[in-house]
Write a protein that holds these residues in place. Structure first.
Motif, PDB file in Angstrom:
ATOM      1  N   PHE A  42       0.861  -1.623   0.237  1.00  0.00           N
ATOM      2  CA  PHE A  42       0.252  -0.161   0.264  1.00  0.00           C
ATOM      3  C   PHE A  42       0.452   1.068  -0.062  1.00  0.00           C
ATOM      4  O   PHE A  42       1.726   1.373   0.781  1.00  0.00           O
ATOM      5  CB  PHE A  42      -0.857   0.059   1.365  1.00  0.00           C
ATOM      6  CG  PHE A  42      -1.845  -1.559   1.034  1.00  0.00           C
ATOM      7  CD1 PHE A  42      -2.957  -0.601   0.285  1.00  0.00           C
ATOM      8  CD2 PHE A  42      -1.892  -2.010   2.066  1.00  0.00           C
ATOM      9  CE1 PHE A  42      -3.834  -1.521   0.539  1.00  0.00           C
ATOM     10  CE2 PHE A  42      -2.835  -3.401   2.220  1.00  0.00           C
ATOM     11  CZ  PHE A  42      -3.889  -2.459   1.259  1.00  0.00           C
ATOM     12  N   GLY A  43       0.193   1.962  -0.977  1.00  0.00           N
ATOM     13  CA  GLY A  43       1.171   3.486  -1.235  1.00  0.00           C
ATOM     14  C   GLY A  43       1.741   3.768  -2.006  1.00  0.00           C
ATOM     15  O   GLY A  43       3.131   4.358  -1.431  1.00  0.00           O
ATOM     16  N   ASP A  44       3.069   2.595  -2.595  1.00  0.00           N
ATOM     17  CA  ASP A  44       3.802   3.154  -3.503  1.00  0.00           C
ATOM     18  C   ASP A  44       3.262   3.675  -4.409  1.00  0.00           C
ATOM     19  O   ASP A  44       2.194   2.764  -5.134  1.00  0.00           O
ATOM     20  CB  ASP A  44       4.278   1.207  -3.603  1.00  0.00           C
ATOM     21  CG  ASP A  44       4.942   1.820  -2.402  1.00  0.00           C
ATOM     22  OD1 ASP A  44       5.287   2.375  -1.601  1.00  0.00           O
ATOM     23  OD2 ASP A  44       5.348   0.614  -2.450  1.00  0.00           O
ATOM     24  N   ILE A  45       3.309   4.471  -5.048  1.00  0.00           N
ATOM     25  CA  ILE A  45       3.204   4.767  -6.839  1.00  0.00           C
ATOM     26  C   ILE A  45       4.327   4.967  -7.466  1.00  0.00           C
ATOM     27  O   ILE A  45       5.466   5.445  -7.376  1.00  0.00           O
ATOM     28  CB  ILE A  45       2.405   6.271  -6.398  1.00  0.00           C
ATOM     29  CG1 ILE A  45       1.491   5.849  -5.540  1.00  0.00           C
ATOM     30  CG2 ILE A  45       2.303   6.568  -8.104  1.00  0.00           C
ATOM     31  CD1 ILE A  45       0.230   7.558  -5.562  1.00  0.00           C
ATOM     32  N   LYS A  79       5.901  11.344   1.426  1.00  0.00           N
ATOM     33  CA  LYS A  79       7.378  11.789   2.450  1.00  0.00           C
ATOM     34  C   LYS A  79       8.005  11.935   0.831  1.00  0.00           C
ATOM     35  O   LYS A  79       8.883  12.444   1.499  1.00  0.00           O
ATOM     36  CB  LYS A  79       7.328   9.998   2.850  1.00  0.00           C
ATOM     37  CG  LYS A  79       6.282   9.870   3.780  1.00  0.00           C
ATOM     38  CD  LYS A  79       6.157   8.227   4.381  1.00  0.00           C
ATOM     39  CE  LYS A  79       5.240   8.376   5.272  1.00  0.00           C
ATOM     40  NZ  LYS A  79       5.737   7.038   5.774  1.00  0.00           N
ATOM     41  N   ASP A  80       8.088  10.873   0.166  1.00  0.00           N
ATOM     42  CA  ASP A  80       9.624  11.844  -0.635  1.00  0.00           C
ATOM     43  C   ASP A  80       9.162  11.697  -2.101  1.00  0.00           C
ATOM     44  O   ASP A  80       8.236  10.767  -2.770  1.00  0.00           O
ATOM     45  CB  ASP A  80      10.893  10.564  -0.579  1.00  0.00           C
ATOM     46  CG  ASP A  80      10.527   9.595  -0.325  1.00  0.00           C
ATOM     47  OD1 ASP A  80       9.552   8.684  -1.232  1.00  0.00           O
ATOM     48  OD2 ASP A  80      11.485   8.497  -0.617  1.00  0.00           O
ATOM     49  N   VAL A  81       9.591  12.682  -3.256  1.00  0.00           N
ATOM     50  CA  VAL A  81       9.741  12.185  -4.290  1.00  0.00           C
ATOM     51  C   VAL A  81      11.090  11.672  -5.590  1.00  0.00           C
ATOM     52  O   VAL A  81      12.053  12.077  -4.700  1.00  0.00           O
ATOM     53  CB  VAL A  81       9.794  13.358  -5.187  1.00  0.00           C
ATOM     54  CG1 VAL A  81       9.164  13.808  -6.671  1.00  0.00           C
ATOM     55  CG2 VAL A  81       8.638  13.985  -4.984  1.00  0.00           C
TER      56      VAL A  81
END
Length: 81
Positions: A42-45, A79-81
């Motif tokens: 979950f939460g990974d793009i 959180k981070d790019v």
């Protein structure tokens, strides 16, 4: 005797069979080893952009990467790019 006729004549029997299958499925699910669970996160793009034409890295950074980073910068809870 077909299944619909049997279901109409004996609805309690069909209900008990469905409940029994649900209980057996619930027991099987609780005893399933972790290794057999499906892989998910979950939460990974991931954003994948294919660039053609042999452009130099500096031009790709100016035309593609900076625009994508600016657009994604407005996303909340990132959180981070």
């Amino acid at each position: 005797m077909s299944l619909p006729d049997f279901s109409i004549r004996r609805p309690i029997t069909i209900l008990m069979l469905c409940i029994g299958l649900g209980v057996v499925g619930g027991i099987a699910l609780t005893r399933l080893p972790i290794e057999l669970y499906p892989n998910f996160s979950f939460g990974d793009i991931s954003i994948i952009i294919n660039v053609r034409g042999g452009m130099p890295p500096e031009e790709i950074e100016n035309r593609v990467t900076k625009l994508v980073e600016e657009s994604i910068g407005d996303v909340s809870h990132l959180k981070d790019v």
